[in-house]
Scaffold this motif. Structure first.
Motif, short mmCIF file in Angstrom:
data_model
loop_
_atom_site.label_atom_id
_atom_site.label_comp_id
_atom_site.label_asym_id
_atom_site.label_seq_id
_atom_site.Cartn_x
_atom_site.Cartn_y
_atom_site.Cartn_z
N THR A 1 43.12 34.15 41.41
CA THR A 1 43.11 35.45 40.76
C THR A 1 43.69 35.31 39.36
OG1 THR A 1 43.35 36.61 42.87
CG2 THR A 1 43.91 37.84 40.87
N ILE A 2 42.99 35.84 38.39
CA ILE A 2 43.43 35.81 37.00
C ILE A 2 43.66 37.25 36.54
CG2 ILE A 2 42.75 35.25 34.62
CD1 ILE A 2 41.21 32.87 35.77
N TYR A 3 44.82 37.49 35.98
CA TYR A 3 45.20 38.84 35.53
C TYR A 3 45.11 38.93 34.02
CZ TYR A 3 47.02 39.22 40.28
OH TYR A 3 47.14 39.24 41.64
N VAL A 4 44.33 39.88 33.55
CA VAL A 4 44.13 40.08 32.12
C VAL A 4 44.56 41.48 31.71
CG1 VAL A 4 42.19 38.45 32.11
CG2 VAL A 4 41.75 40.91 32.39
N SER A 5 44.71 41.70 30.42
CA SER A 5 44.98 43.04 29.90
C SER A 5 43.71 43.54 29.22
CB SER A 5 46.13 42.98 28.86
OG SER A 5 47.33 42.58 29.48
N ALA A 6 43.06 44.48 29.85
CA ALA A 6 41.76 44.95 29.36
C ALA A 6 41.76 46.46 29.16
CB ALA A 6 40.67 44.56 30.33
N ASN B 1 42.94 43.67 36.29
CA ASN B 1 43.41 44.27 35.05
C ASN B 1 44.83 44.80 35.20
OD1 ASN B 1 43.66 45.54 32.59
ND2 ASN B 1 41.99 47.00 32.90
N VAL B 2 45.77 44.21 34.47
CA VAL B 2 47.16 44.66 34.56
C VAL B 2 47.35 46.06 33.98
CG1 VAL B 2 48.05 42.30 34.50
CG2 VAL B 2 47.82 43.59 32.36
N LYS B 3 46.40 46.51 33.16
CA LYS B 3 46.48 47.85 32.58
C LYS B 3 45.85 48.91 33.47
CE LYS B 3 46.71 46.51 27.71
NZ LYS B 3 46.08 46.65 26.37
N ASN B 4 45.34 48.49 34.61
CA ASN B 4 44.74 49.43 35.56
C ASN B 4 45.28 49.16 36.96
OD1 ASN B 4 43.08 51.42 36.70
ND2 ASN B 4 41.34 50.01 36.91
N SER B 5 46.61 49.14 37.06
CA SER B 5 47.29 48.99 38.35
C SER B 5 46.86 47.75 39.11
CB SER B 5 47.07 50.24 39.22
OG SER B 5 47.52 51.41 38.56
N CYS B 6 46.53 46.69 38.37
CA CYS B 6 46.15 45.40 38.96
C CYS B 6 44.85 45.48 39.75
CB CYS B 6 47.26 44.84 39.84
SG CYS B 6 48.87 44.76 39.04
N ASN B 7 44.02 46.47 39.45
CA ASN B 7 42.74 46.60 40.14
C ASN B 7 41.70 45.66 39.57
OD1 ASN B 7 43.37 48.65 42.08
ND2 ASN B 7 43.39 50.15 40.41
N ALA B 8 40.62 45.49 40.32
CA ALA B 8 39.55 44.59 39.91
C ALA B 8 38.94 45.03 38.59
CB ALA B 8 38.49 44.54 40.99
N LEU B 9 38.55 44.04 37.77
CA LEU B 9 37.86 44.31 36.51
C LEU B 9 36.40 43.92 36.69
CD1 LEU B 9 37.96 45.16 33.54
CD2 LEU B 9 38.48 42.78 32.97
N ALA B 10 35.54 44.93 36.81
CA ALA B 10 34.11 44.69 36.98
C ALA B 10 33.46 44.44 35.62
CB ALA B 10 33.44 45.88 37.66
N ASN B 11 32.33 43.73 35.64
CA ASN B 11 31.50 43.48 34.46
C ASN B 11 32.17 42.63 33.39
OD1 ASN B 11 29.31 45.10 35.49
ND2 ASN B 11 30.53 46.91 34.95
N ALA B 12 33.20 41.90 33.75
CA ALA B 12 33.79 40.94 32.82
C ALA B 12 32.94 39.67 32.83
CB ALA B 12 35.21 40.61 33.24
N LEU B 13 32.89 39.00 31.69
CA LEU B 13 32.18 37.73 31.57
C LEU B 13 33.17 36.59 31.78
CD1 LEU B 13 30.14 38.57 28.35
CD2 LEU B 13 29.36 38.76 30.72
N VAL B 14 32.83 35.67 32.65
CA VAL B 14 33.74 34.57 32.98
C VAL B 14 33.01 33.24 32.78
CG1 VAL B 14 35.20 33.52 34.74
CG2 VAL B 14 34.94 36.02 34.66
N ASP B 15 33.53 32.43 31.87
CA ASP B 15 33.01 31.08 31.65
C ASP B 15 33.97 30.08 32.29
OD1 ASP B 15 30.98 32.08 29.98
OD2 ASP B 15 32.31 32.01 28.24
N ILE B 16 33.40 29.04 32.92
CA ILE B 16 34.24 27.94 33.38
C ILE B 16 33.63 26.62 32.93
CG2 ILE B 16 34.96 29.27 35.40
CD1 ILE B 16 33.37 27.25 37.13
N TRP B 17 34.47 25.59 32.82
CA TRP B 17 34.00 24.24 32.54
C TRP B 17 35.05 23.25 33.03
CZ3 TRP B 17 35.75 27.65 28.95
CH2 TRP B 17 36.77 27.24 28.06
#
Length: 243
Positions: A238-243, A89-105
């Motif tokens: 690693t994927i960086y999101v704004s959450a 999470n770029v809004k949390n000092s680039c720390n891990a974002l727990a409990n996010a849902l991730v889809d891939i295909w």
């Protein structure tokens, strides 16, 4: 940039046939059996930037919540691939974002997607896979922001470099990002010229640098891939999101 905008705004409507084959990218070489290639990096002071947003089409998962699973192979032949994706999470000092849902295909070893009627080009015929759901899945990030999938090394289809699609949501199901993951060319060379399920299709016809998605953002979307054809590969990104 104009090519990327075209893809985002028009590819889903035009379909795969609208993509013209580009220059051959993975030339046959003497790549080693085991390879390691570096992907996304952060700056030395620990800051990070949001990963580029990309198109979900032309074959997005139609009902992603139906595919909560880590093993997405569904009987598809190919070189084993373990996919490890970290969400930060770029809004949390680039720390891990727990409990996010991730889809891939992603596509099969020869370029087909499940859930659609597909002609990947390269001499392959159109196949109706609307009743199939292979190579699609969803996981929830752990305390380290990590999700792990068991899959196969993707093949390619005409006009695109090899890739994996990723859609990230927060714990409430609100979309945070749609992006894509690129593969190192040397690893593509090795798999596509030596692995039994890929050799007939040959090497990709579009380089990462010529790809209409990755051409202007490759440095932040290129994964780290380690392993070998005989032992399987592990992809880490690693994927960086704004959450």
């Amino acid at each position: 940039m104009e090519r990327k905008l075209f893809l985002k705004n028009g590819l889903a409507a035009l379909g795969l046939a609208a993509i013209a084959p580009l220059a051959k990218s993975c030339t046959k070489d003497d790549a080693a059996a085991t390879t390691t290639t570096t992907g996304t990096e952060t700056s030395s002071d620990g800051s990070c930037s949001t990963t580029p947003t990309e198109t979900a089409g032309p074959y997005p998962t139609k009902s992603p919540s139906s595919y909560v699973r880590s093993n997405i192979v569904d009987g598809q032949a190919g070189v084993p691939l373990t996919v490890k994706i970290y969400i930060k999470n770029v809004k949390n000092s680039c720390n891990a974002l727990a409990n996010a849902l991730v889809d891939i295909w992603h596509c099969t070893s020869v370029g087909y997607y499940s859930e659609y009627t597909v002609n990947p080009g390269g001499g392959y015929s159109t196949v109706d896979y609307t009743g199939s759901h292979f190579l699609r899945g969803r996981q929830t990030t752990d305390a380290d922001g990590l999700v792990t999938f068991t899959s196969i090394f993707p093949g390619w289809y005409s006009g695109r470099a090899p890739h994996i699609h990723v859609h990230v949501y927060n714990a409430s199901g609100t979309s945070l990002m749609v992006t894509q993951i690129a593969f190192p060319t040397d690893v593509c060379n090795t798999v596509y010229t030596t692995a039994a399920d890929y050799k007939a299709h040959g090497t990709q016809d579009t380089a990462n640098t010529a790809d209409m998605v990755f051409s202007d953002s490759l440095s932040s979307e290129l994964a780290t891939v380690t392993g070998s054809v005989s032992g399987g590969y592990t992809l880490t990104q690693t994927i960086y999101v704004s959450a």
